[in-house]
Design a protein around this motif. Structure first.
Motif, mmCIF file in Angstrom:
data_model
loop_
_atom_site.group_PDB
_atom_site.id
_atom_site.type_symbol
_atom_site.label_atom_id
_atom_site.label_comp_id
_atom_site.label_asym_id
_atom_site.label_seq_id
_atom_site.Cartn_x
_atom_site.Cartn_y
_atom_site.Cartn_z
ATOM 1 N N UNK A 1 37.595 90.290 33.332
ATOM 2 C CA UNK A 1 38.175 91.555 32.910
ATOM 3 C C UNK A 1 37.170 92.299 32.048
ATOM 4 N N UNK A 2 37.032 93.598 32.310
ATOM 5 C CA UNK A 2 36.129 94.407 31.509
ATOM 6 C C UNK A 2 36.608 94.429 30.064
ATOM 7 N N UNK B 1 46.915 79.689 25.484
ATOM 8 C CA UNK B 1 46.051 80.799 25.051
ATOM 9 C C UNK B 1 44.613 80.515 25.470
ATOM 10 N N UNK B 2 44.153 79.294 25.239
ATOM 11 C CA UNK B 2 42.785 78.930 25.626
ATOM 12 C C UNK B 2 42.584 79.048 27.134
ATOM 13 N N UNK B 3 43.576 78.638 27.915
ATOM 14 C CA UNK B 3 43.478 78.744 29.370
ATOM 15 C C UNK B 3 43.422 80.199 29.816
ATOM 16 N N UNK B 4 44.216 81.040 29.195
ATOM 17 C CA UNK B 4 44.213 82.462 29.554
ATOM 18 C C UNK B 4 42.865 83.078 29.215
ATOM 19 N N UNK C 1 40.806 94.002 41.315
ATOM 20 C CA UNK C 1 40.961 94.300 39.887
ATOM 21 C C UNK C 1 42.427 94.555 39.538
ATOM 22 N N UNK C 2 43.145 95.248 40.436
ATOM 23 C CA UNK C 2 44.559 95.543 40.179
ATOM 24 C C UNK C 2 45.380 94.257 40.156
ATOM 25 N N UNK D 1 47.340 92.711 36.939
ATOM 26 C CA UNK D 1 48.770 92.405 37.010
ATOM 27 C C UNK D 1 49.038 90.954 36.634
ATOM 28 N N UNK D 2 48.182 90.072 37.115
ATOM 29 C CA UNK D 2 48.342 88.648 36.803
ATOM 30 C C UNK D 2 48.107 88.393 35.312
ATOM 31 N N UNK D 3 47.107 89.051 34.758
ATOM 32 C CA UNK D 3 46.804 88.929 33.335
ATOM 33 C C UNK D 3 48.002 89.402 32.501
ATOM 34 N N UNK D 4 48.559 90.551 32.865
ATOM 35 C CA UNK D 4 49.735 91.074 32.163
ATOM 36 C C UNK D 4 50.912 90.106 32.269
ATOM 37 N N UNK D 5 51.106 89.521 33.444
ATOM 38 C CA UNK D 5 52.197 88.560 33.622
ATOM 39 C C UNK D 5 51.986 87.328 32.739
ATOM 40 N N UNK D 6 50.749 86.849 32.675
ATOM 41 C CA UNK D 6 50.442 85.697 31.825
ATOM 42 C C UNK D 6 50.686 86.026 30.354
#
Length: 111
Positions: free
Chosen positions: A79-80, A68-71, A3-4, A8-13
């Protein structure tokens, strides 16, 4: 994936996407100023520059939309839901596939 690491990857994206949006915003400002200068000077030779800039901005907008669509696709199931805790096992979506209020916040039919 932990999850961490996922967070982190989500934030980077999102940070990369934000940078691209800010870059595009700066280009839009420059393009607007350039177009106004062309209008003020009545210089038809510069019109092609404005049109080329518009094509670049349009292409950039499409690329950002696709990113945006890919993310959303990559992280929507991993992600919760923010501010809501655990996801409900019984999801309800409208015709467009958008989660209804009850699904986003896990409140059953309280929608």
């Amino acid at each position: 994936m932990s999850e961490k690491h996922l967070s982190s990857r989500f934030e980077a994206d999102l940070d990369l996407l934000s940078s691209k949006l800010l870059e595009r915003g700066g280009l839009v400002e420059a393009q607007t100023a350039h177009a106004l200068a062309v209008l003020n000077e009545f210089d038809s030779a510069l019109v092609d520059d404005v049109l080329e800039g518009e094509r670049r901005l349009n292409a950039m907008e499409i690329a950002i939309d696709e990113e945006v669509c890919q993310i959303i696709a990559a992280y929507s199931t991993q992600i919760e839901r923010p501010f809501c805790g655990k996801a409900s096992k019984h999801s309800t979506r409208n015709r467009a596939g958008i989660p209804q209020q009850s699904e986003r916040c896990g409140h059953g039919d309280a929608g």
